[in-house]
Design a protein around this motif. Structure first.
Motif, PDB file in Angstrom:
ATOM      1  N   ALA A  15       0.859  -1.180   0.000  1.00  0.00           N
ATOM      2  CA  ALA A  15       0.000   0.000   0.000  1.00  0.00           C
ATOM      3  C   ALA A  15       0.895   1.230   0.000  1.00  0.00           C
ATOM      4  O   ALA A  15       1.870   1.293   0.760  1.00  0.00           O
ATOM      5  N   TYR A  31       0.353  10.221  -3.880  1.00  0.00           N
ATOM      6  CA  TYR A  31       0.282   9.911  -5.318  1.00  0.00           C
ATOM      7  C   TYR A  31       0.864  11.028  -6.176  1.00  0.00           C
ATOM      8  O   TYR A  31       0.642  11.060  -7.385  1.00  0.00           O
ATOM      9  N   SER A  58       5.847   4.206  -7.565  1.00  0.00           N
ATOM     10  CA  SER A  58       5.029   3.263  -8.337  1.00  0.00           C
ATOM     11  C   SER A  58       5.866   2.609  -9.427  1.00  0.00           C
ATOM     12  O   SER A  58       5.786   1.397  -9.665  1.00  0.00           O
ATOM     13  N   TRP A  87       8.155  -0.012  -7.825  1.00  0.00           N
ATOM     14  CA  TRP A  87       7.460  -1.254  -7.451  1.00  0.00           C
ATOM     15  C   TRP A  87       7.124  -2.099  -8.678  1.00  0.00           C
ATOM     16  O   TRP A  87       7.209  -3.329  -8.632  1.00  0.00           O
ATOM     17  N   ARG A  88       6.761  -1.456  -9.784  1.00  0.00           N
ATOM     18  CA  ARG A  88       6.418  -2.203 -10.997  1.00  0.00           C
ATOM     19  C   ARG A  88       7.635  -2.834 -11.647  1.00  0.00           C
ATOM     20  O   ARG A  88       7.599  -3.983 -12.103  1.00  0.00           O
ATOM     21  N   LEU A  99       1.015  -4.448  -6.275  1.00  0.00           N
ATOM     22  CA  LEU A  99       0.557  -3.071  -6.103  1.00  0.00           C
ATOM     23  C   LEU A  99      -0.908  -3.107  -5.714  1.00  0.00           C
ATOM     24  O   LEU A  99      -1.811  -2.974  -6.532  1.00  0.00           O
ATOM     25  N   HIS A 100      -1.147  -3.257  -4.422  1.00  0.00           N
ATOM     26  CA  HIS A 100      -2.496  -3.542  -3.935  1.00  0.00           C
ATOM     27  C   HIS A 100      -3.362  -2.286  -3.818  1.00  0.00           C
ATOM     28  O   HIS A 100      -4.445  -2.212  -4.388  1.00  0.00           O
ATOM     29  N   THR A 101      -2.881  -1.275  -3.069  1.00  0.00           N
ATOM     30  CA  THR A 101      -3.716  -0.109  -2.790  1.00  0.00           C
ATOM     31  C   THR A 101      -2.885   1.170  -2.786  1.00  0.00           C
ATOM     32  O   THR A 101      -1.817   1.216  -2.173  1.00  0.00           O
ATOM     33  N   ILE A 102      -3.404   2.199  -3.441  1.00  0.00           N
ATOM     34  CA  ILE A 102      -2.827   3.536  -3.384  1.00  0.00           C
ATOM     35  C   ILE A 102      -3.789   4.423  -2.609  1.00  0.00           C
ATOM     36  O   ILE A 102      -5.009   4.327  -2.763  1.00  0.00           O
ATOM     37  N   ARG A 110      -4.482   5.717  -9.427  1.00  0.00           N
ATOM     38  CA  ARG A 110      -4.562   4.245  -9.414  1.00  0.00           C
ATOM     39  C   ARG A 110      -4.524   3.699 -10.838  1.00  0.00           C
ATOM     40  O   ARG A 110      -3.754   2.776 -11.151  1.00  0.00           O
ATOM     41  N   TRP A 118      -2.148   0.495  -9.896  1.00  0.00           N
ATOM     42  CA  TRP A 118      -2.521  -0.095  -8.619  1.00  0.00           C
ATOM     43  C   TRP A 118      -3.884  -0.784  -8.737  1.00  0.00           C
ATOM     44  O   TRP A 118      -4.716  -0.399  -9.558  1.00  0.00           O
ATOM     45  N   GLU A 119      -4.123  -1.774  -7.903  1.00  0.00           N
ATOM     46  CA  GLU A 119      -5.374  -2.533  -7.972  1.00  0.00           C
ATOM     47  C   GLU A 119      -6.542  -1.783  -7.347  1.00  0.00           C
ATOM     48  O   GLU A 119      -7.671  -1.858  -7.838  1.00  0.00           O
TER      49      GLU A 119
END
Length: 405
Positions: free
Chosen positions: A20, A24, A32, A35-36, A50-53, A65, A70-71
């Motif tokens: 998380a 942003y 981001s 992480w990707r 990438l679960h939650t922003i 998102r 992000w999911e």
């Protein structure tokens, strides 16, 4: 803690780490990307998801998102603290929120990556460090996001210093020069509000210079004499809903942070024991866009680095014959250089964003190995004490001020 879920990639099954991210904006975009990309280029033992922003504005965080991949999107960071699907909380929000979020996340057993500077005050940084040390005993990891440590040229410079190639380091010069505030009619932002940002150029970019010098030399700043200046005390307020590139309103806001910082310092320990240093941080250096410049002068040699030429390192070997001496340009793109074997063929440069992929790879690696990553919250606390000492010195007419607690 790790998910019980697993991710199948390239024919192998790996455990996952639900991430998380709080924030942003500029740093949210950079993190981001990290992480990707990190699990695509580095052989990690766990797959970040990438679960939650998280952001306060529902519409904008939903846009982020979708843009950053992000999911889920969320407007309350407390929801991700309570979510068992989240293993890592990445804090990219303004400094005034760092302490509350990090302490809650660590107490809930979440690993924490927190952007620099660690906090807005020494007291907040102390509480964060205490929380991190308690959590470490339960296997919960924490790290401060001083991403420039992961620039390959910096990492290679540290290797050279560790090998004794500079000998005893006697003088340090460190500058971080930007010019994005040079226009006095540029709009007010949260970075110019002390209640949100803690300090101005000093903490925003000067913290990087402090950390890099200490990281490279293995030494610590023990005392400082500083001067702070605010050149423009009022700036136009943005119209509601208008971004930084939009139209400013006629109303003006008060700038409550420094625009530029200068300070001298003494160092102790490591390779720069008894060295003196000169530091500058400004967002008014007309023509300098992102010039983080470090020069170290030692008894056996010298090193110079400039972020605006981030794939290069200048090295001077004072032990070479007199007729052969001179600064040598080293292009840090060989697979033998730190991190570079994961990227492109020899001679192909990398960019600013790659340091975040290196940061994520190192952080995930520490989590899966069960080791404490660096820089630690304790390292961030020390930088916070240096920042506070510079402010105290400036307020006292540049009086010499110790950085020790």
């Amino acid at each position: 803690m790790q998910h019980t879920k697993e991710h199948r990639m390239n024919g192998t099954t790996k455990p996952t780490l639900g991430v998380a991210m709080v924030g942003y904006g500029f740093m949210g975009a950079a993190h981001s990307q990290g992480w990707r990309v990190a699990p695509r280029f580095f052989d990690l033992d766990a797959e970040p998801v990438l679960h939650t922003i998280v952001g306060r504005d529902a519409s904008r965080v939903e846009d982020a998102r979708a843009k950053f991949g992000w999911e889920n999107a969320q407007t309350d960071w407390r929801r991700v603290i309570d979510d068992p699907a989240i293993d890592i909380v990445d804090i990219c929000s303004p400094g005034d929120s760092h302490a509350e979020i990090a302490i809650a996340a660590l107490a809930a057993g979440k690993h924490v990556l927190c952007e620099k500077p660690l906090a807005n005050t020494v007291e907040e940084a102390e509480r964060m460090t205490e929380a991190a040390e308690r959590a470490s005993g339960d296997g919960v990891r924490s790290m401060v996001g001083f991403s420039y440590r992961r620039v390959p040229a910096i990492a290679f410079a540290r290797q050279l210093i560790g090998q004794g190639r500079l000998g005893e380091i006697r003088q340090v010069r460190a500058q971080y020069l930007q010019d994005w505030l040079a226009d006095e009619n540029g709009p007010m932002t949260w970075r110019l509000d002390k209640s949100s940002a803690g300090s101005g150029s000093l903490g925003d970019i000067g913290a990087h210079a402090i950390d890099l010098v200490e990281h490279l030399t293995g030494s610590q700043l023990t005392g400082v004499s500083g001067t702070l200046e605010t050149f423009v005390t009022e700036r136009p307020l943005l119209r509601e809903g208008v971004g930084l590139s939009g139209t400013a309103s006629a109303a003006r806001g008060q700038v409550t942070v420094d625009d530029a910082a200068w300070f001298t310092a003494r160092l102790a320990g490591g390779h720069a024991d008894r060295a003196i240093g000169a530091f500058e941080a400004t967002r008014y250096a007309t023509g300098r866009k992102n010039a983080l410049r470090i020069e170290l002068s030692g008894s056996r040699g010298a090193l110079a680095f400039d972020l605006e030429a981030m794939n290069e390192l200048q090295f001077y070997d004072a032990t070479a014959p007199a007729g052969e001496q001179g600064f040598t340009r080293i292009l840090v793109t060989e697979p033998e250089h730190p991190y570079m074997a994961h990227w492109w063929p020899t001679g192909h440069a990398i960019g600013y964003e790659h340091a975040f992929s290196h940061e994520i790879a190192d952080f995930v690696g520490a989590i899966t190995r069960g080791t404490d990553p660096e820089p630690s919250f304790a390292d961030g606390l020390h930088v916070q004490r240096v920042l506070a000492a510079v402010e105290q010195s400036a307020a006292a007419g540049s009086a010499w001020t110790a950085t020790a607690p």
